[in-house]
Every structure is written in structure tokens, then in C-alpha cells.
Design a protein around this motif. Structure first.
Motif, short mmCIF file in Angstrom:
data_model
loop_
_atom_site.label_atom_id
_atom_site.label_comp_id
_atom_site.label_asym_id
_atom_site.label_seq_id
_atom_site.Cartn_x
_atom_site.Cartn_y
_atom_site.Cartn_z
N MET A 1 0.95 -1.68 0.12
CA MET A 1 -0.47 0.30 0.52
C MET A 1 0.74 0.99 0.38
O MET A 1 1.68 1.30 1.02
CB MET A 1 -0.89 -0.39 1.02
CG MET A 1 -1.45 1.51 1.26
SD MET A 1 -2.88 1.25 2.24
CE MET A 1 -3.69 -0.49 2.12
N ASP A 2 0.13 2.30 -1.21
CA ASP A 2 0.96 3.25 -1.34
C ASP A 2 0.85 4.51 0.44
O ASP A 2 0.30 3.93 0.65
CB ASP A 2 1.57 4.35 -2.38
CG ASP A 2 -0.07 4.18 -3.28
OD1 ASP A 2 -1.01 3.92 -1.65
OD2 ASP A 2 -0.57 4.65 -3.63
N ARG A 3 1.63 5.84 0.77
CA ARG A 3 1.94 6.57 0.98
C ARG A 3 0.18 6.80 1.48
O ARG A 3 -1.05 7.34 2.30
CB ARG A 3 2.31 7.38 1.00
CG ARG A 3 2.66 8.40 2.02
CD ARG A 3 3.97 9.97 1.91
NE ARG A 3 3.42 10.84 2.98
CZ ARG A 3 3.26 11.97 2.38
NH1 ARG A 3 3.04 11.93 1.33
NH2 ARG A 3 3.24 13.05 3.34
N LYS B 1 -2.39 5.67 0.33
CA LYS B 1 -3.83 4.58 0.23
C LYS B 1 -3.90 4.71 2.04
O LYS B 1 -4.69 4.77 2.68
CB LYS B 1 -3.74 3.37 -0.40
CG LYS B 1 -3.85 3.67 -1.79
CD LYS B 1 -3.86 2.64 -2.59
CE LYS B 1 -5.07 2.25 -3.82
NZ LYS B 1 -4.87 0.43 -4.24
N ARG B 2 -2.29 4.83 2.52
CA ARG B 2 -2.47 4.32 3.82
C ARG B 2 -2.82 5.53 4.87
O ARG B 2 -3.57 5.64 5.32
CB ARG B 2 -0.73 4.43 4.10
CG ARG B 2 -0.63 4.07 5.86
CD ARG B 2 1.33 4.08 5.93
NE ARG B 2 1.08 2.48 5.07
CZ ARG B 2 2.23 3.69 3.97
NH1 ARG B 2 2.64 4.65 3.88
NH2 ARG B 2 3.15 2.46 3.58
N GLN B 3 -2.67 6.87 4.38
CA GLN B 3 -3.49 8.01 4.67
C GLN B 3 -5.08 8.07 4.57
O GLN B 3 -5.46 8.25 5.69
CB GLN B 3 -2.41 9.47 4.07
CG GLN B 3 -1.65 9.58 4.53
CD GLN B 3 -0.64 10.86 3.86
OE1 GLN B 3 -1.16 11.61 2.90
NE2 GLN B 3 0.76 11.28 3.66
N ALA C 1 -6.67 5.53 4.80
CA ALA C 1 -7.11 4.42 4.98
C ALA C 1 -7.35 5.03 6.66
O ALA C 1 -8.12 4.53 7.25
CB ALA C 1 -6.25 3.50 4.85
N LEU C 2 -6.29 5.36 6.80
CA LEU C 2 -6.00 6.12 8.36
C LEU C 2 -7.36 7.03 8.82
O LEU C 2 -7.92 7.40 9.35
CB LEU C 2 -4.61 6.27 9.00
CG LEU C 2 -3.80 5.74 8.73
CD1 LEU C 2 -2.50 6.58 8.46
CD2 LEU C 2 -3.78 4.35 9.89
#
Length: 291
Positions: free
Chosen positions: A1-3, A5-7, A9-10
Motif C-alpha cells: 500500500m502506497d503512502r 492509500k495509507r493516509q 485508510a487512516l
């Protein structure tokens, strides 16, 4: 998961938390809590209670026990001792208070308590709460679907902008709904039925959850809008850089050709032709022949 998508998702975590807070508050009856002062009921024990005496317990002339119509109770409690405090809690749907003889609660509809002219405002408050929940649910589903699938940079900008708009609308609707309910409750405290009016009251944990949901909505909208602004600027700069590189590649052959011409120091001079400076610049190294 790239940066990215991670943001995002949070970001789903506070949205889901705000949704859970609103759903819990909507179904709860602890928006406001307090105590209600009421007179102690008469002694129901045929042998008399601790602070009352049944005067008539004798049998009648017919040999049967008296039916109690002429019985007298003497109660020597005075002042505040004649009253008891019963705790109650109220929500959007019903009002409940403690039962005297058991641990159960007696509940009745909140609609039957508020003044008739304020029932329309209560409908608006409930409608705003429901729409608030719908907007938060839409934001969560939209952001979750985008995180699950691959999207380009421009689509991520659309996601952030949409989430920011939906969450700020949800927060504003929730704020309006909470204010309307507070106003309705205060009016009911002053103009409601005598057998319900509380002596003391304060806001309960459901009311705190509702405002906590509002705070989370506004926080998510601010974060999403900030991320959208930053990503939009980065995306614009990247597009400009790509166009600049493409323009430089298209113009490089012409620049090379002109550079070769200006780097030529002299050309052959046929006999009988005069020599002049190029472009009229004195001392220019390049020369051409003119008839």
C-alpha cells in the motif's frame, strides 16, 4: 500500500468512530439526566410503614374486617422529608425515570411531554440527525471503495475534495440538530407537564457523544481539505514540469541548428564582393558576402 492509500485508510478510522457515536446517541435516552422531586406515596403496607400508622384495623359489627374506607394514616414527616428524589433520563425518543417499588424504569414517549407547538422542531432535529448519519456513511463507503481499488493522482484529489465537503456538511447538520434539541428540552422543562418537570438536570453521556461526533466530522473535513490543497499544488507543479520538459525536447533541434550557425566564424568570400558585418554589429566574427 502506497503512502496516499495509507493516509486515506487512516482517515476512515475517525469517520467510522464519528458514525458510531452518532448512531449510539440517536438510539440512546441519556441526552439529559437529572432528578425530579415528588411527594412520597401513602403507606401501602397494611401493617403500616416506618413513618406512618394505620389507625383503623378493627373488625366491624358484622364480624368482618373493615374495608378500609374509614382508615386514617398518620404521617409525621414534614418539610423535605415528605418528598423523594427520582432520577430520570431523556433522549430523542423517550423519557425514563426510576420506579418506586422496583429496580425497573418507567418510560414514556418524549412526544407526549413536549408542548404541541414544539413537536415540529423535534422532527427537524431528528431529521437532521438522520441526514448527518447518512452523509457520514456515504463518506465512509466512498473513501473505503477508493482505497480498495487503484486510482490515479487526479482521482485521489476528487476523493479528498468529496470527503471534505460531505464531512463538513455532516458536522454542520449535527450541530444544528443538537442545538435544536437543547432548545426543545429547555422549553419542555419550563412548560412541560407538572408530573415531569425536573428539579435539577444536566447533559448526559449521549449528548457528549453527539458533540464528539461533530468534532470528529470537522477534524476530518479540515484534514481532507488540507490534503486536497497540498496534493492539488503538487499535481499542478508536476503537470507544469512535464509540459516544460516536453517543450524543451521539441525546441532542442532548432536551438542546436541556430547555435551552429552563430558559432560559424566566417564564410568564403568570392572575388568582387564586398564585406559587411552581420546584422550591423561592429566587430562581429561572422561575415557574409553581398553583391
Amino acid at each position: 500500500m502506497d503512502r496516499a492509500k495509507r493516509q486515506r485508510a487512516l482517515t476512515l478510522l475517525p469517520i467510522c468512530l464519528a458514525l458510531a457515536f452518532s448512531l449510539t446517541a440517536l438510539g440512546s435516552s441519556h441526552w439529559c439526566e437529572g432528578t425530579r422531586r415528588m411527594t412520597k406515596p401513602l403507606c401501602q403496607d397494611p401493617l403500616g410503614g416506618l413513618n406512618c400508622i394505620h389507625f383503623s384495623q378493627a373488625k366491624g359489627s358484622s364480624g368482618r374486617e373493615d374495608d378500609g374506607n374509614q382508615a386514617v394514616q398518620y404521617i409525621w414527616e414534614m418539610g423535605d422529608d415528605k418528598f423523594i428524589q427520582r432520577r430520570f433520563h431523556v433522549g430523542l425518543w423517550q423519557s425514563c425515570e426510576e420506579s418506586l417499588n422496583s429496580t425497573d424504569e418507567q418510560c414514556r414517549s418524549f412526544w407526549s411531554i413536549i408542548p404541541t407547538e414544539e413537536q415540529g422542531v423535534l422532527w427537524l432535529s431528528i431529521g437532521a440527525e438522520v441526514l448527518d448519519i447518512f452523509l457520514m456513511l456515504t463518506s465512509a463507503l466512498f473513501l473505503g471503495s477508493r482505497v480498495s481499488f487503484h486510482s490515479s493522482g487526479f482521482n485521489w484529489l476528487k476523493v479528498d475534495a468529496s470527503v471534505a465537503i460531505l464531512m463538513v456538511l455532516a458536522g454542520l447538520l449535527g450541530m444544528v440538530a443538537h442545538i435544536m434539541y437543547t432548545t426543545i428540552f429547555q422549553i419542555t422543562v419550563n412548560l412541560g407537564p407538572e408530573d415531569w418537570r425536573p428539579q435539577t438536570w444536566d447533559y448526559g453521556w449521549s449528548y457528549c457523544l453527539a458533540w464528539g461526533s461533530f468534532a470528529l466530522c470537522m477534524a476530518v473535513s479540515v484534514v481532507a481539505m488540507s490534503r486536497y490543497t497540498t496534493a492539488h499544488l503538487e499535481y499542478t507543479e508536476e503537470q507544469r514540469a512535464q509540459k516544460g520538459r516536453q517543450y524543451s525536447q521539441d525546441c532542442s533541434p532548432e536551438l542546436d541548428a541556430s547555435k551552429k550557425v552563430w558559432q560559424t566564424r566566417a564564410v568564403p568570400i568570392p572575388t568582387g564582393h564586398a564585406l559587411v558585418n552581420v546584422l550591423g554589429h561592429p566587430g562581429a566574427p561572422g561575415k557574409v558576402s553581398v553583391c
